[in-house]
Design an enzyme around this catalytic site. Sequence first.
Site, mmCIF file in Angstrom:
data_model
loop_
_atom_site.group_PDB
_atom_site.id
_atom_site.type_symbol
_atom_site.label_atom_id
_atom_site.label_comp_id
_atom_site.label_asym_id
_atom_site.label_seq_id
_atom_site.Cartn_x
_atom_site.Cartn_y
_atom_site.Cartn_z
ATOM 1 N N ARG A 130 0.912 6.323 -5.218
ATOM 2 C CA ARG A 130 2.127 6.731 -5.921
ATOM 3 C C ARG A 130 2.182 8.262 -5.940
ATOM 4 O O ARG A 130 2.206 8.887 -6.995
ATOM 5 C CB ARG A 130 2.139 6.171 -7.345
ATOM 6 C CG ARG A 130 1.726 4.711 -7.490
ATOM 7 C CD ARG A 130 2.559 3.745 -6.694
ATOM 8 N NE ARG A 130 3.862 3.464 -7.229
ATOM 9 C CZ ARG A 130 4.131 2.481 -8.082
ATOM 10 N NH1 ARG A 130 3.180 1.709 -8.524
ATOM 11 N NH2 ARG A 130 5.363 2.253 -8.493
ATOM 12 N N GLN A 135 6.433 8.774 -1.775
ATOM 13 C CA GLN A 135 7.543 8.198 -2.541
ATOM 14 C C GLN A 135 8.569 7.459 -1.673
ATOM 15 O O GLN A 135 9.032 6.389 -2.025
ATOM 16 C CB GLN A 135 8.263 9.316 -3.275
ATOM 17 C CG GLN A 135 8.374 9.068 -4.731
ATOM 18 C CD GLN A 135 8.807 10.309 -5.484
ATOM 19 O OE1 GLN A 135 8.880 11.414 -4.930
ATOM 20 N NE2 GLN A 135 9.112 10.131 -6.737
ATOM 21 N N ASP A 138 7.479 3.982 -0.881
ATOM 22 C CA ASP A 138 6.925 3.240 -2.016
ATOM 23 C C ASP A 138 7.753 1.988 -2.323
ATOM 24 O O ASP A 138 8.716 2.020 -3.086
ATOM 25 C CB ASP A 138 6.883 4.197 -3.221
ATOM 26 C CG ASP A 138 6.238 3.592 -4.438
ATOM 27 O OD1 ASP A 138 5.967 2.378 -4.446
ATOM 28 O OD2 ASP A 138 6.002 4.340 -5.400
ATOM 29 N N SER A 141 7.963 0.716 -6.006
ATOM 30 C CA SER A 141 8.970 1.396 -6.827
ATOM 31 C C SER A 141 10.382 0.947 -6.471
ATOM 32 O O SER A 141 11.205 0.709 -7.352
ATOM 33 C CB SER A 141 8.886 2.913 -6.656
ATOM 34 O OG SER A 141 7.741 3.399 -7.277
ATOM 35 N N TYR A 236 -1.827 4.516 -13.339
ATOM 36 C CA TYR A 236 -1.673 3.153 -13.870
ATOM 37 C C TYR A 236 -2.305 3.045 -15.262
ATOM 38 O O TYR A 236 -3.248 3.779 -15.583
ATOM 39 C CB TYR A 236 -2.336 2.139 -12.937
ATOM 40 C CG TYR A 236 -1.588 1.962 -11.641
ATOM 41 C CD1 TYR A 236 -0.356 1.320 -11.610
ATOM 42 C CD2 TYR A 236 -2.108 2.438 -10.442
ATOM 43 C CE1 TYR A 236 0.338 1.160 -10.432
ATOM 44 C CE2 TYR A 236 -1.422 2.282 -9.250
ATOM 45 C CZ TYR A 236 -0.196 1.647 -9.248
ATOM 46 O OH TYR A 236 0.495 1.484 -8.089
HETATM 47 P P1 NAD Z 1 3.140 -0.983 -13.543
HETATM 48 O O1 NAD Z 1 4.095 -1.919 -12.883
HETATM 49 O O2 NAD Z 1 1.720 -1.012 -13.138
HETATM 50 O O3 NAD Z 1 3.199 -1.255 -15.131
HETATM 51 C C1 NAD Z 1 4.442 -1.195 -15.832
HETATM 52 C C2 NAD Z 1 4.270 -0.450 -17.123
HETATM 53 O O4 NAD Z 1 3.561 -1.259 -18.058
HETATM 54 C C3 NAD Z 1 3.451 0.831 -16.981
HETATM 55 O O5 NAD Z 1 4.210 1.919 -17.453
HETATM 56 C C4 NAD Z 1 2.219 0.568 -17.830
HETATM 57 O O6 NAD Z 1 1.735 1.731 -18.467
HETATM 58 C C5 NAD Z 1 2.749 -0.422 -18.841
HETATM 59 N N1 NAD Z 1 1.741 -1.216 -19.566
HETATM 60 C C6 NAD Z 1 0.565 -1.742 -19.132
HETATM 61 N N2 NAD Z 1 -0.053 -2.402 -20.123
HETATM 62 C C7 NAD Z 1 0.760 -2.317 -21.221
HETATM 63 C C8 NAD Z 1 0.687 -2.809 -22.553
HETATM 64 N N3 NAD Z 1 -0.344 -3.516 -22.988
HETATM 65 N N4 NAD Z 1 1.709 -2.517 -23.382
HETATM 66 C C9 NAD Z 1 2.761 -1.795 -22.978
HETATM 67 N N5 NAD Z 1 2.896 -1.302 -21.740
HETATM 68 C C10 NAD Z 1 1.902 -1.557 -20.876
HETATM 69 O O7 NAD Z 1 3.658 0.497 -13.475
HETATM 70 P P2 NAD Z 1 4.622 1.180 -12.401
HETATM 71 O O8 NAD Z 1 6.004 1.092 -12.846
HETATM 72 O O9 NAD Z 1 4.250 0.645 -11.068
HETATM 73 O O10 NAD Z 1 4.140 2.678 -12.518
HETATM 74 C C11 NAD Z 1 2.747 3.002 -12.399
HETATM 75 C C12 NAD Z 1 2.535 4.488 -12.404
HETATM 76 O O11 NAD Z 1 2.905 5.052 -11.185
HETATM 77 C C13 NAD Z 1 3.310 5.236 -13.456
HETATM 78 O O12 NAD Z 1 2.525 6.297 -13.910
HETATM 79 C C14 NAD Z 1 4.474 5.771 -12.702
HETATM 80 O O13 NAD Z 1 5.061 6.888 -13.329
HETATM 81 C C15 NAD Z 1 3.765 6.143 -11.446
HETATM 82 N N6 NAD Z 1 4.659 6.265 -10.307
HETATM 83 C C16 NAD Z 1 4.596 7.420 -9.595
HETATM 84 C C17 NAD Z 1 5.390 7.587 -8.479
HETATM 85 C C18 NAD Z 1 5.333 8.838 -7.692
HETATM 86 O O14 NAD Z 1 4.849 9.823 -8.166
HETATM 87 N N7 NAD Z 1 5.745 8.829 -6.469
HETATM 88 C C19 NAD Z 1 6.248 6.561 -8.101
HETATM 89 C C20 NAD Z 1 6.284 5.390 -8.852
HETATM 90 C C21 NAD Z 1 5.450 5.248 -9.959
#
Ligand code: NAD
Length: 387
Positions: A130, A135, A138, A141, A236
């Site tokens: 990520r 991006q 991805d 996303s 994560y």
């Molecule tokens: P994910 O699908 O793994 O999880 C969804 C959300 O659930 C996350 O925000 C996580 O913190 C939350 N979560 C987990 N356990 C929980 C609990 N017990 N209670 C409440 N919430 C809980 O996450 P995602 O959407 O795939 O994103 C993962 C990470 O990657 C994030 O930090 C996101 O900002 C980052 N990201 C970065 C990029 C980039 O920089 N290119 C792109 C996409 C995502």
Amino acid sequence: MLLNLLVLNEANHANNDNFVEKRCAVTPATVMRFSRMGLNVQIEKGAGVLSGYSDQEYADQGATLVEASNSVMSDADIVFYVNRPAPEHLEQFKKEALVVGHIDPFFQQELVETLAHKGVSTLSVEMIPRSSRAQKMDALSSQASLAGYVMLMQAANKLPSILPMMMTPSGTIKPAKVFVIGAGVAGLQAIATAKRLGANVLAYDTREVVAEQVESLGGKFLKIDIGETGQTKDGYAKELTEEQKIKQQEAQQDAIADSDIVITTAQLFGRKPPVLISKETLSKMRPGSVVVDMAALSGGNVEGSIPGQTAIVEGVTVVGDGNWSQQVARDATDMYANNLLNLIDEFFDAENKCFALNLEDEILAQSVITHQGQISNEMLKKAYGKE
Ligand code: NAD
């Protein structure tokens, strides 16, 4: 010799999941780009129909329409999936072919081992880091953004009330209350969609860093003190302790009971999702309220949710349909196809007309999970106990 890129009609190839894949890994626009790069694109007949693209549109952009015969499969240098290979394909891949798709590697150890054994190079899109550079490739996303929108729309459709405030001579209707648990990519999109429809939105995430993002979309962030939480180096969420899980569930109860719609999107990368809502908590909600369990197909955030179905649990409509982005298959196809185009384009060696599979590159080092007869990803080796 031209590089053969094969795209399958995945609706024709069951892979033990109980659904028909509606998305396709290429669009006519990406076929045109691949053809210009000098790839020979072969597409199984009907591959785009369920996402709104006809065979003719692909043919017009230079694709050859084929049946998925043994010889076509074994001639392919690159095979694109949205999902993952069907069991009958495993015998047909050419040694050293590149297979790309949502392999679900943490839960498909046998498949990954077979792919390694066959000498195939497998690129699992879920393992793409990520990072800013990655991006544009991805797929987690791109599909999660659409999922966030779809989940909110499904909930709005099933709720026996409207989302915005309405002031009329017949009375004033208060805005609906939406609570989003997990404010990652999908959660933030659900929040934005709910706000656009006029709801009041509250959100919670164990990664407090997202509070600012929630607020910038007009939502409120629920503060719960469960001690140290944080995130992994890849961004994560870390798994909570048993004590923290109980604290979270207790602290969320009032917010859930007070909501018309709850959307749960909490995931833990490579592990089963956490259970966040018990049946007891559901019983405290108003009858007719709607809970959408994004994780229903992979273990569930909500007790009583049924994978692939919508059920009434304790008087609450619990939506566990899953495959969210497929419900907007055309947009999901467009985004996924762009992700794969960007991936190939990034590593295409234009001079030698081949995919430069350089495992020194950080994106490929993480996302290529089998190569030259081995499982090549360190995280997976550890998860499989093969370090
Ligand atoms: P994910 O699908 O793994 O999880 C969804 C959300 O659930 C996350 O925000 C996580 O913190 C939350 N979560 C987990 N356990 C929980 C609990 N017990 N209670 C409440 N919430 C809980 O996450 P995602 O959407 O795939 O994103 C993962 C990470 O990657 C994030 O930090 C996101 O900002 C980052 N990201 C970065 C990029 C980039 O920089 N290119 C792109 C996409 C995502």
